[in-house]
Design a protein around this motif. Structure first.
Motif, PDB file in Angstrom:
ATOM      1  N   SER A  32      -5.281  -0.700   5.105  1.00 44.33           N
ATOM      2  CA  SER A  32      -6.320   0.202   5.565  1.00 44.33           C
ATOM      3  C   SER A  32      -6.941   0.982   4.383  1.00 44.33           C
ATOM      4  O   SER A  32      -8.329   1.245   4.241  1.00 44.33           O
ATOM      5  CB  SER A  32      -5.609   1.325   6.726  1.00 44.33           C
ATOM      6  OG  SER A  32      -5.529   0.745   7.961  1.00 44.33           O
ATOM      7  N   LEU A  33      -5.914   1.697   3.523  1.00 44.91           N
ATOM      8  CA  LEU A  33      -6.620   2.272   2.261  1.00 44.91           C
ATOM      9  C   LEU A  33      -7.394   1.298   1.300  1.00 44.91           C
ATOM     10  O   LEU A  33      -8.348   1.737   0.665  1.00 44.91           O
ATOM     11  CB  LEU A  33      -5.307   2.658   1.549  1.00 44.91           C
ATOM     12  CG  LEU A  33      -4.580   3.896   2.081  1.00 44.91           C
ATOM     13  CD1 LEU A  33      -3.481   4.396   1.271  1.00 44.91           C
ATOM     14  CD2 LEU A  33      -5.360   5.230   2.190  1.00 44.91           C
ATOM     15  N   TYR A  34      -7.033  -0.120   1.351  1.00 45.49           N
ATOM     16  CA  TYR A  34      -7.756  -0.856   0.524  1.00 45.49           C
ATOM     17  C   TYR A  34      -8.993  -0.977   1.122  1.00 45.49           C
ATOM     18  O   TYR A  34     -10.263  -0.892   0.329  1.00 45.49           O
ATOM     19  CB  TYR A  34      -7.154  -2.492   0.345  1.00 45.49           C
ATOM     20  CG  TYR A  34      -7.936  -3.415  -0.144  1.00 45.49           C
ATOM     21  CD1 TYR A  34      -8.405  -3.478  -1.454  1.00 45.49           C
ATOM     22  CD2 TYR A  34      -8.623  -4.389   0.669  1.00 45.49           C
ATOM     23  CE1 TYR A  34      -8.961  -4.572  -1.919  1.00 45.49           C
ATOM     24  CE2 TYR A  34      -9.422  -5.221   0.452  1.00 45.49           C
ATOM     25  CZ  TYR A  34      -9.719  -5.446  -0.990  1.00 45.49           C
ATOM     26  OH  TYR A  34     -10.690  -6.481  -1.462  1.00 45.49           O
ATOM     27  N   LEU A  90      -5.397  11.330   6.535  1.00 46.62           N
ATOM     28  CA  LEU A  90      -6.447  10.871   5.547  1.00 46.62           C
ATOM     29  C   LEU A  90      -7.699  11.559   5.626  1.00 46.62           C
ATOM     30  O   LEU A  90      -8.257  11.567   4.597  1.00 46.62           O
ATOM     31  CB  LEU A  90      -6.635   9.223   5.811  1.00 46.62           C
ATOM     32  CG  LEU A  90      -5.472   8.258   5.655  1.00 46.62           C
ATOM     33  CD1 LEU A  90      -5.949   6.964   6.337  1.00 46.62           C
ATOM     34  CD2 LEU A  90      -5.279   8.156   4.153  1.00 46.62           C
ATOM     35  N   GLY A 112     -11.174   2.268   0.946  1.00 41.60           N
ATOM     36  CA  GLY A 112     -11.517   2.730  -0.482  1.00 41.60           C
ATOM     37  C   GLY A 112     -12.397   1.913  -1.062  1.00 41.60           C
ATOM     38  O   GLY A 112     -13.521   2.360  -1.662  1.00 41.60           O
TER      39      GLY A 112
END
Length: 263
Positions: free
Chosen positions: A75-77, A244, A80
């Motif tokens: 998810s962060l990839y 987040l 981002g």
């Protein structure tokens, strides 16, 4: 008159009162304690609202097994890369729209006509164009971030004092210097407003895209445990999304203080 001045002075002092840095933490702590009490008293069945301690236990189990790490990294990839692309293109496009009358006249109606379309509705079309993989999810996030940023940047450029621009041109500044030293600093408050707004939008689109077309990620995890009715692990995903969102907001506020010290 003296009484009226005293009233005004008291009101100004109240408005200027500094709020302690621990106020936000205290508010969250009180909410968690109240939540735990409600669950302990079984006012709400655990299936519908698990206790914070149960959620923390589930989170620890997911961390120990490596499951949470895998979903969080995925998810962060996506968010981002998607957020960075959408924000960069949005700022650039907003500056061009605000600075060029021809571009404004031609492109602004197109931007405002596409903006109201729910971006998640375009996901099947984007998958058709880009295939199955990471690119459609990154693209839908970038698309959702782009429009709030470009509209806010455009508004910020239009609100820059035209006398400042004329003064810069009079003193021999070229177009690039006018944008870099006058228009961009003057529009930064509105740009950051768009960045903050699009941060929440990016999380919504991330979860929606992962629920529709992903095997890994926080959105896919929430959908999976929702189908299995394992609400403790479902709430782990919800709390991670909340953290987040809070983190993005704090980072943007920090950048805003650094880049706009006069604000």
């Amino acid at each position: 008159m003296s009484e009226q001045r005293q009233v005004i002075t008291n009101r100004v002092a109240f408005l200027e009162t500094k709020i302690p840095s621990y106020a936000a933490v205290l508010g969250i702590a009180c909410l968690l304690v109240l939540w735990e009490i409600v669950c302990r008293m079984e006012i709400v069945p655990p299936l519908f609202l698990p206790a914070p301690t149960a959620i923390l236990t589930a989170a620890w189990d997911m961390i120990a097994s490596g499951e949470l790490y895998k979903d969080l990294v995925a998810s962060l990839y996506r968010i981002g890369v998607g957020y960075a692309i959408g924000a960069a293109l949005g700022v650039l496009a907003g500056l061009i729209l605000g600075f060029s009358r021809w571009t404004d006249a031609i492109m602004t109606p197109i931007v405002y006509s596409i903006y109201p379309i729910p971006k998640i509705a375009l996901l099947p079309l984007i998958i058709l164009w880009m295939g199955i993989g990471e690119m459609p999810k990154v693209a839908i996030i970038a698309l959702g971030v782009f429009f709030p940023v470009v509209i806010n940047t455009f508004s910020g450029v239009k609100n820059v004092d035209p006398m400042l621009i004329k003064a810069a041109v009079t003193f021999g500044s070229n177009h690039l210097n006018v944008i870099r030293k006058v228009i961009l600093p003057g529009s930064l408050p509105m740009i950051f407003a768009g960045l903050k707004l699009s941060a929440g939008t990016s999380l919504l689109l991330l979860v929606s895209a992962e629920m529709v077309a992903a095997q890994e990620g926080i959105g896919a995890m929430v959908l999976h445990y929702g189908n299995l009715m394992i609400t403790t692990k479902l709430m782990v995903g919800v709390l991670i999304l909340s953290l987040l969102g809070l983190t993005f907001n704090r980072v943007l506020q920090w950048l805003e203080r650094k880049l706009i010290p006069w604000k």
